[in-house]
Enzyme design. Structure first.
Site, PDB file in Angstrom:
ATOM      1  N   SER A  96       0.796  -1.252  -0.037  1.00 19.96           N
ATOM      2  CA  SER A  96       0.018   0.110  -0.041  1.00 19.96           C
ATOM      3  C   SER A  96       1.038   1.241  -0.025  1.00 19.96           C
ATOM      4  CB  SER A  96      -0.973   0.120   1.192  1.00 19.96           C
ATOM      5  OG  SER A  96      -1.788  -1.153   0.984  1.00 19.96           O
ATOM      6  N   GLU A  97       2.072   1.131   0.815  1.00 18.15           N
ATOM      7  CA  GLU A  97       2.698   2.307   0.956  1.00 18.15           C
ATOM      8  C   GLU A  97       3.778   2.604  -0.254  1.00 18.15           C
ATOM      9  OE1 GLU A  97       2.720   4.560   3.193  1.00 18.15           O
ATOM     10  OE2 GLU A  97       1.461   3.839   4.847  1.00 18.15           O
ATOM     11  N   SER A  98       4.457   1.795  -0.804  1.00 15.30           N
ATOM     12  CA  SER A  98       5.390   1.808  -1.664  1.00 15.30           C
ATOM     13  C   SER A  98       5.518   0.968  -2.926  1.00 15.30           C
ATOM     14  CB  SER A  98       6.883   1.851  -0.943  1.00 15.30           C
ATOM     15  OG  SER A  98       7.092   0.358  -0.763  1.00 15.30           O
TER      16      SER A  98
END
Length: 199
Positions: A96-98
């Site tokens: 989700s983040e990166s």
């Protein structure tokens, strides 16, 4: 083709890739911007895939994007055991983040696989946020704290990971921020899918 670029092409539409520029001005102040500096000769360009605040990411079908169950296995397994967090959840947060890019840099200055802000890096004693082992260890420890704070409630923990504990406390639940609500939805989908994959 570079395997990482190939993976990103599968994961995201072209509009989901953002270029971020970093430069230091004459006063020594470091700037991050999504606008290419026109009067600065010395700057660094980063490609960040679908950071949470990018509205183009809302068009991504998270039910269908390919999962990544192979990279950073040792680092994720070690952190999962150390902090008693499911590997599937760590992968969901990293995805989700990166999108598993260790050099990811958001427009707000969050860095690395689990997108740690500089202040959080200092608090967690993460000296190199672009080192996968350090970033995953620090990010997982932080994730374990927010999960403990909310008695294992994934929705609230994901909201706090994105918007901060203060925002969740202020609204008594998931803050009414478009970014945070989309982030929580994304994490929940990916977490379910990673669990089903046997991660």
């Amino acid at each position: 083709m570079n395997p990482r670029i190939w993976l990103l092409c599968l994961l995201l539409p072209v509009s989901g890739l953002a270029e971020i520029y970093k430069y230091t001005d004459a006063e020594g102040v470091v700037h991050y911007t999504n606008l290419k500096p026109d009067r600065v000769r010395d700057y660094t360009t980063f490609t960040f895939p679908c950071y949470a605040s990018d509205p183009s990411c809302h068009d991504v079908d998270w039910e269908r994007v390919p999962l990544n169950t192979s990279v950073f296995q040792d680092e994720i397994k070690t952190a999962a055991r150390r902090y008693s967090i499911e590997e599937a959840l760590i992968r969901a947060i990293i995805h989700s983040e990166s999108a598993f890019q260790p050099d990811a840099l958001s427009p707000k200055g969050a860095q690395g696989l689990m997108q740690l802000m500089p202040a959080m890096q200092k608090e967690l004693q993460v000296s190199n946020p672009f080192d996968p082992e350090s970033n995953i260890d620090g990010g997982t420890f932080h994730l374990s704290r927010v999960l403990q704070k909310f008695d294992g409630d994934l929705e609230l923990a994901a909201a706090a990971y994105n918007a901060g504990l203060a925002a969740v406390a202020q609204y008594g639940g998931v803050p009414p921020y478009t970014e945070t609500r989309e982030y929580v939805r994304r994490v929940q989908i990916l977490y379910r899918r990673y669990r089903l994959s046997g991660t």
